[in-house]
Design a protein around this motif. Structure first.
Motif, PDB file in Angstrom:
ATOM      1  N   UNK A  48       5.990  29.215  23.486  1.00 15.50           N
ATOM      2  CA  UNK A  48       5.075  29.250  24.618  1.00 15.50           C
ATOM      3  C   UNK A  48       4.663  27.852  25.068  1.00 15.50           C
ATOM      4  N   UNK A  49       4.520  26.937  24.115  1.00 16.80           N
ATOM      5  CA  UNK A  49       4.043  25.588  24.443  1.00 16.80           C
ATOM      6  C   UNK A  49       5.007  24.489  24.022  1.00 16.80           C
ATOM      7  N   UNK A  50       5.962  24.809  23.173  1.00 19.18           N
ATOM      8  CA  UNK A  50       6.868  23.793  22.670  1.00 19.18           C
ATOM      9  C   UNK A  50       8.251  24.387  22.470  1.00 19.18           C
ATOM     10  N   UNK A  51       9.202  23.520  22.135  1.00 18.03           N
ATOM     11  CA  UNK A  51      10.528  23.973  21.707  1.00 18.03           C
ATOM     12  C   UNK A  51      10.705  23.525  20.268  1.00 18.03           C
ATOM     13  N   UNK A  52      11.523  24.274  19.534  1.00 19.35           N
ATOM     14  CA  UNK A  52      11.723  23.971  18.118  1.00 19.35           C
ATOM     15  C   UNK A  52      13.215  23.949  17.817  1.00 19.35           C
ATOM     16  N   UNK A  53      13.617  23.057  16.928  1.00 16.82           N
ATOM     17  CA  UNK A  53      15.013  22.959  16.529  1.00 16.82           C
ATOM     18  C   UNK A  53      15.085  22.360  15.133  1.00 16.82           C
ATOM     19  N   UNK A  54      16.244  22.508  14.508  1.00 13.81           N
ATOM     20  CA  UNK A  54      16.490  21.939  13.196  1.00 13.81           C
ATOM     21  C   UNK A  54      16.981  20.512  13.373  1.00 13.81           C
ATOM     22  N   UNK A  85       9.240  20.148  16.377  1.00 17.26           N
ATOM     23  CA  UNK A  85       8.634  20.788  17.533  1.00 17.26           C
ATOM     24  C   UNK A  85       8.143  19.728  18.503  1.00 17.26           C
ATOM     25  N   UNK A  86       8.596  19.816  19.759  1.00 16.92           N
ATOM     26  CA  UNK A  86       8.186  18.871  20.805  1.00 16.92           C
ATOM     27  C   UNK A  86       7.806  19.669  22.044  1.00 16.92           C
ATOM     28  N   UNK A  87       7.097  19.062  22.999  1.00 21.88           N
ATOM     29  CA  UNK A  87       6.661  19.799  24.196  1.00 21.88           C
ATOM     30  C   UNK A  87       7.825  20.385  24.986  1.00 21.88           C
ATOM     31  N   UNK A  88       7.572  21.500  25.650  1.00 21.04           N
ATOM     32  CA  UNK A  88       8.604  22.150  26.469  1.00 21.04           C
ATOM     33  C   UNK A  88       9.136  21.224  27.555  1.00 21.04           C
ATOM     34  N   UNK A  89       8.312  20.301  28.022  1.00 25.63           N
ATOM     35  CA  UNK A  89       8.745  19.386  29.071  1.00 25.63           C
ATOM     36  C   UNK A  89       9.920  18.522  28.637  1.00 25.63           C
ATOM     37  N   UNK A  90      10.139  18.432  27.334  1.00 24.85           N
ATOM     38  CA  UNK A  90      11.228  17.608  26.815  1.00 24.85           C
ATOM     39  C   UNK A  90      12.556  18.371  26.758  1.00 24.85           C
TER      40      UNK A  90
END
Length: 235
Positions: free
Chosen positions: A136-142, A209-214
């Protein structure tokens, strides 16, 4: 309907693949993914949001316990791939059976906490497949072995270890150099970017985890070969 097959990917693409789960997918998330991919795969019940939008998935992969009859009837039988075993999640079944430079997923975060934890576990387990999940607020990746994070000064950068990991960083307010991050001890949530951020990890297991804007510049980092993938996880 297809069943089990020989160790070949069900969907292979030279471009990013969109992957949809059965959780909540907002209209913004749906369009965001569809506008950035050419192939679209559904993990079981994730097919519903696609068919309702008028997009027929290139493949539906899962145990089909949450694929309703009305949705299933809209999808050609040669695009249905049933994997009946119950030892893995539908996200795992889908992710291990696609091959692409990057997978962009929606409908996997939010909702039940146990489902989210299982999804995060798979992100690390399937370490050889680059995958970004929309929250909802960020994106997550390995985190790969090394990468530059396309974030701006002041952006929140959260690091969470799923197993003991060590590494080095530049550009973070609280560097990870010399730390042993592990889930039951030291973690790195709510860190902050001071400038360009780079990570170098000694082994797999760290979620970022970084902001969705990225999202768009992050996709370019993965697609441009600026990150080094981990080898296939031995089970």
């Amino acid at each position: 309907m297809a069943n089990l097959w020989k160790n070949e990917p069900i969907v292979r693409s030279a471009d990013p693949i969109g992957l949809f789960g059965g959780g909540f997918v907002g209209s913004e998330d749906l369009n965001l993914v569809l506008n950035r991919v050419t192939s679209v795969v559904a993990a079981d019940g994730g097919a519903a949001v696609l068919t309702e939008s008028g997009r027929i998935p290139d493949a539906v992969i899962g145990d089909f316990d949450s694929l309703d009859k009305a949705t299933k009837a809209k999808i050609p039988s040669d695009r249905l791939f049933a994997i009946r075993e119950q030892d893995s999640t539908d996200f795992d079944k889908a992710l291990r059976n696609v091959q692409a430079p990057l997978v962009l997923g929606a409908g996997f975060l939010g909702g039940r906490l146990d489902h989210q934890l299982a999804v995060l576990n798979v992100l690390v387990k399937r370490q050889e497949q680059a995958c970004i999940l929309l929250g909802a607020h960020e994106v997550v990746f390995h985190a790969p072995r090394q990468m530059r994070l396309p974030v701006s000064p002041g952006d929140v950068v959260s690091l969470f270890p799923m197993r003991p990991v060590t590494g080095r960083s530049t550009g973070l307010e609280w560097p990870i150099d010399g730390l042993r991050l592990q889930p039951d001890d030291q973690v790195g949530t709510s860190n902050r970017a001071l400038s360009d951020v780079e990570l170098q990890m000694d082994g797999p297991g760290l979620l970022v985890m970084v902001p969705r804007a990225a999202l768009d510049p992050l996709m370019q980092v993965f697609l441009s070969g600026q990150s080094e993938r981990w080898p296939v996880h031995e089970e």
